[in-house]
Scaffold this motif. Structure first.
Motif, PDB file in Angstrom:
ATOM      1  N   VAL A  24     -18.185  -0.436  27.411  1.00 38.72           N
ATOM      2  CA  VAL A  24     -18.583  -0.434  25.966  1.00 38.72           C
ATOM      3  C   VAL A  24     -19.277  -1.674  25.692  1.00 38.72           C
ATOM      4  O   VAL A  24     -20.169  -1.487  24.888  1.00 38.72           O
ATOM      5  CB  VAL A  24     -16.943  -0.392  25.502  1.00 38.72           C
ATOM      6  CG1 VAL A  24     -17.116  -0.572  23.832  1.00 38.72           C
ATOM      7  CG2 VAL A  24     -16.339   0.749  25.542  1.00 38.72           C
ATOM      8  N   ARG A  25     -18.735  -2.653  26.310  1.00 37.05           N
ATOM      9  CA  ARG A  25     -19.360  -4.041  26.060  1.00 37.05           C
ATOM     10  C   ARG A  25     -21.092  -3.812  26.166  1.00 37.05           C
ATOM     11  O   ARG A  25     -21.902  -4.321  25.389  1.00 37.05           O
ATOM     12  CB  ARG A  25     -18.997  -5.031  26.583  1.00 37.05           C
ATOM     13  CG  ARG A  25     -18.481  -6.346  25.946  1.00 37.05           C
ATOM     14  CD  ARG A  25     -17.734  -7.497  26.827  1.00 37.05           C
ATOM     15  NE  ARG A  25     -18.394  -8.642  26.651  1.00 37.05           N
ATOM     16  CZ  ARG A  25     -18.320  -9.524  25.504  1.00 37.05           C
ATOM     17  NH1 ARG A  25     -17.447  -9.067  24.663  1.00 37.05           N
ATOM     18  NH2 ARG A  25     -19.042 -10.366  25.405  1.00 37.05           N
ATOM     19  N   TRP A  26     -21.139  -3.410  27.290  1.00 40.87           N
ATOM     20  CA  TRP A  26     -22.504  -3.109  27.906  1.00 40.87           C
ATOM     21  C   TRP A  26     -23.353  -2.308  27.029  1.00 40.87           C
ATOM     22  O   TRP A  26     -24.542  -2.699  26.440  1.00 40.87           O
ATOM     23  CB  TRP A  26     -22.605  -2.823  29.159  1.00 40.87           C
ATOM     24  CG  TRP A  26     -22.714  -3.883  30.285  1.00 40.87           C
ATOM     25  CD1 TRP A  26     -21.547  -4.224  31.133  1.00 40.87           C
ATOM     26  CD2 TRP A  26     -23.824  -4.624  30.430  1.00 40.87           C
ATOM     27  NE1 TRP A  26     -22.388  -5.304  32.011  1.00 40.87           N
ATOM     28  CE2 TRP A  26     -23.359  -5.645  31.494  1.00 40.87           C
ATOM     29  CE3 TRP A  26     -24.896  -5.048  29.805  1.00 40.87           C
ATOM     30  CZ2 TRP A  26     -24.241  -6.649  31.786  1.00 40.87           C
ATOM     31  CZ3 TRP A  26     -25.880  -6.095  30.135  1.00 40.87           C
ATOM     32  CH2 TRP A  26     -25.590  -7.014  31.040  1.00 40.87           C
ATOM     33  N   LEU A  27     -22.898  -1.218  26.637  1.00 42.01           N
ATOM     34  CA  LEU A  27     -23.620  -0.094  25.941  1.00 42.01           C
ATOM     35  C   LEU A  27     -23.881  -0.636  24.482  1.00 42.01           C
ATOM     36  O   LEU A  27     -24.903  -0.814  23.903  1.00 42.01           O
ATOM     37  CB  LEU A  27     -22.890   1.048  25.615  1.00 42.01           C
ATOM     38  CG  LEU A  27     -22.791   2.020  26.886  1.00 42.01           C
ATOM     39  CD1 LEU A  27     -21.853   3.135  26.784  1.00 42.01           C
ATOM     40  CD2 LEU A  27     -24.121   2.642  27.111  1.00 42.01           C
ATOM     41  N   ARG A  28     -22.778  -1.570  23.864  1.00 42.80           N
ATOM     42  CA  ARG A  28     -23.099  -2.294  22.665  1.00 42.80           C
ATOM     43  C   ARG A  28     -24.227  -3.322  22.706  1.00 42.80           C
ATOM     44  O   ARG A  28     -25.091  -3.407  21.742  1.00 42.80           O
ATOM     45  CB  ARG A  28     -21.614  -2.901  22.039  1.00 42.80           C
ATOM     46  CG  ARG A  28     -20.570  -1.843  21.521  1.00 42.80           C
ATOM     47  CD  ARG A  28     -19.486  -2.577  21.046  1.00 42.80           C
ATOM     48  NE  ARG A  28     -18.638  -1.636  20.636  1.00 42.80           N
ATOM     49  CZ  ARG A  28     -17.287  -1.878  20.448  1.00 42.80           C
ATOM     50  NH1 ARG A  28     -16.966  -2.921  20.460  1.00 42.80           N
ATOM     51  NH2 ARG A  28     -16.445  -0.764  19.902  1.00 42.80           N
ATOM     52  N   LEU A  29     -24.045  -4.026  23.806  1.00 45.29           N
ATOM     53  CA  LEU A  29     -25.229  -5.225  24.087  1.00 45.29           C
ATOM     54  C   LEU A  29     -26.529  -4.373  24.247  1.00 45.29           C
ATOM     55  O   LEU A  29     -27.674  -5.016  23.586  1.00 45.29           O
ATOM     56  CB  LEU A  29     -24.632  -5.776  25.211  1.00 45.29           C
ATOM     57  CG  LEU A  29     -25.484  -7.181  25.812  1.00 45.29           C
ATOM     58  CD1 LEU A  29     -24.534  -8.291  26.324  1.00 45.29           C
ATOM     59  CD2 LEU A  29     -26.817  -6.864  26.339  1.00 45.29           C
ATOM     60  N   LEU A  30     -26.575  -3.263  24.582  1.00 45.42           N
ATOM     61  CA  LEU A  30     -27.821  -2.535  24.675  1.00 45.42           C
ATOM     62  C   LEU A  30     -28.268  -1.899  23.440  1.00 45.42           C
ATOM     63  O   LEU A  30     -29.349  -1.541  23.219  1.00 45.42           O
ATOM     64  CB  LEU A  30     -27.900  -1.366  25.848  1.00 45.42           C
ATOM     65  CG  LEU A  30     -27.754  -1.984  27.251  1.00 45.42           C
ATOM     66  CD1 LEU A  30     -27.554  -0.891  28.061  1.00 45.42           C
ATOM     67  CD2 LEU A  30     -29.037  -2.775  27.558  1.00 45.42           C
ATOM     68  N   GLY A  31     -27.295  -2.067  22.627  1.00 45.02           N
ATOM     69  CA  GLY A  31     -27.468  -1.540  20.978  1.00 45.02           C
ATOM     70  C   GLY A  31     -27.074  -0.243  20.788  1.00 45.02           C
ATOM     71  O   GLY A  31     -27.290   0.281  19.565  1.00 45.02           O
ATOM     72  N   PHE A  32     -26.293   0.485  21.938  1.00 44.72           N
ATOM     73  CA  PHE A  32     -25.883   1.866  21.444  1.00 44.72           C
ATOM     74  C   PHE A  32     -24.499   1.817  20.878  1.00 44.72           C
ATOM     75  O   PHE A  32     -23.589   1.226  21.183  1.00 44.72           O
ATOM     76  CB  PHE A  32     -25.829   2.661  22.718  1.00 44.72           C
ATOM     77  CG  PHE A  32     -27.017   2.920  23.303  1.00 44.72           C
ATOM     78  CD1 PHE A  32     -27.942   3.962  23.011  1.00 44.72           C
ATOM     79  CD2 PHE A  32     -27.471   2.071  24.545  1.00 44.72           C
ATOM     80  CE1 PHE A  32     -29.061   4.247  23.440  1.00 44.72           C
ATOM     81  CE2 PHE A  32     -28.705   2.382  25.300  1.00 44.72           C
ATOM     82  CZ  PHE A  32     -29.500   3.333  24.742  1.00 44.72           C
ATOM     83  N   ASP A  33     -24.327   2.831  19.525  1.00 46.25           N
ATOM     84  CA  ASP A  33     -23.427   2.895  18.894  1.00 46.25           C
ATOM     85  C   ASP A  33     -22.076   3.367  19.927  1.00 46.25           C
ATOM     86  O   ASP A  33     -22.051   4.546  20.248  1.00 46.25           O
ATOM     87  CB  ASP A  33     -23.547   4.049  17.593  1.00 46.25           C
ATOM     88  CG  ASP A  33     -22.327   4.193  16.842  1.00 46.25           C
ATOM     89  OD1 ASP A  33     -21.410   3.679  17.163  1.00 46.25           O
ATOM     90  OD2 ASP A  33     -22.594   4.794  15.807  1.00 46.25           O
ATOM     91  N   THR A  34     -21.238   2.702  19.950  1.00 43.63           N
ATOM     92  CA  THR A  34     -19.873   3.090  20.989  1.00 43.63           C
ATOM     93  C   THR A  34     -18.591   2.594  20.487  1.00 43.63           C
ATOM     94  O   THR A  34     -18.549   1.357  20.434  1.00 43.63           O
ATOM     95  CB  THR A  34     -20.355   2.157  22.457  1.00 43.63           C
ATOM     96  OG1 THR A  34     -21.519   2.214  22.749  1.00 43.63           O
ATOM     97  CG2 THR A  34     -19.293   2.888  23.406  1.00 43.63           C
ATOM     98  N   LEU A  35     -17.864   3.612  20.174  1.00 42.71           N
ATOM     99  CA  LEU A  35     -16.691   3.208  19.805  1.00 42.71           C
ATOM    100  C   LEU A  35     -15.796   3.118  21.005  1.00 42.71           C
ATOM    101  O   LEU A  35     -15.741   3.807  21.970  1.00 42.71           O
ATOM    102  CB  LEU A  35     -15.681   4.313  18.770  1.00 42.71           C
ATOM    103  CG  LEU A  35     -16.707   4.569  17.658  1.00 42.71           C
ATOM    104  CD1 LEU A  35     -16.060   5.530  16.675  1.00 42.71           C
ATOM    105  CD2 LEU A  35     -16.380   3.225  16.814  1.00 42.71           C
ATOM    106  N   TYR A  36     -14.781   2.211  20.790  1.00 46.93           N
ATOM    107  CA  TYR A  36     -13.644   1.882  21.807  1.00 46.93           C
ATOM    108  C   TYR A  36     -12.422   2.646  21.548  1.00 46.93           C
ATOM    109  O   TYR A  36     -11.835   2.207  20.438  1.00 46.93           O
ATOM    110  CB  TYR A  36     -13.500   0.529  22.032  1.00 46.93           C
ATOM    111  CG  TYR A  36     -12.534  -0.034  23.234  1.00 46.93           C
ATOM    112  CD1 TYR A  36     -12.554   0.303  24.507  1.00 46.93           C
ATOM    113  CD2 TYR A  36     -11.278  -0.431  22.830  1.00 46.93           C
ATOM    114  CE1 TYR A  36     -11.832  -0.328  25.564  1.00 46.93           C
ATOM    115  CE2 TYR A  36     -10.408  -0.967  23.662  1.00 46.93           C
ATOM    116  CZ  TYR A  36     -10.779  -0.728  25.003  1.00 46.93           C
ATOM    117  OH  TYR A  36      -9.647  -1.124  26.149  1.00 46.93           O
TER     118      TYR A  36
END
Ligand SMILES: [Zn+2]
Length: 162
Positions: A24-36
């Motif tokens: 999740v952290r990585w996807l957010r860091l890449l800018g992808f909208d990701t809910l946990y």
């Protein structure tokens, strides 16, 4: 045709179960909208699908219960390999990456903030060495590119490397 690729050029949006915190952290860091999903329940997961999110899960049983093409079963144990699986399987392109555009804590898009207004709110050496800052409108966290930007970029290249 890969049913997961039917989103075409539209943005991928994700919802990940609680065992995938680092992904999740990585996807957010890449800018992808990701809910946990701290407590994923079957109805919650279905709702996520209904909202157009792709559910990321490590549980075959969970993936099997969701509509076809709305879940991605994550196989590797290592977080970076998990990111690589998502990137490869969905054909995410580097062009979609918006590094450090989202709050890693709450998934909200960060906004630029005046350098002067963060004085005293970030360590002095950071304030003196950084030219640009951004903040999360939800939690108020302050972000700056800093030395971790280059490090993150290097790791990111490995996600997209052939
Ligand atoms: Zn935040």
């Amino acid at each position: 045709m890969n049913p997961l690729a039917t989103a075409g050029d539209s943005e991928f949006r994700f919802a990940a179960e609680n065992t995938l915190g680092k992904l999740v952290r990585w996807l957010r860091l890449l800018g992808f909208d990701t809910l946990y999903l701290a407590r994923p329940d079957p109805e919650g997961l279905l709702r996520m699908c209904g909202n157009g999110r792709l559910v990321l899960t490590r549980t075959r049983r969970v993936a099997a219960r969701l509509p076809a093409g709305r879940a991605l079963l994550i196989k590797p144990d290592a977080p970076r390999q998990q990111v690589r699986q998502v990137v490869r399987q969905l054909g995410l392109s580097r062009a979609r990456v918006r590094l450090f555009s989202r709050c890693l804590q709450c998934n909200t898009l960060v906004v630029p903030i005046e350098r002067g207004s963060v004085l005293g709110r970030v360590p002095d050496y950071v304030w003196h060495s950084q030219a640009a800052f951004a903040t999360c409108p939800d939690c108020g966290r302050i972000y700056w590119p800093g030395s971790h930007l280059r490090h993150s970029q290097e790791i990111m290249e490995t996600f997209f490397a052939p």
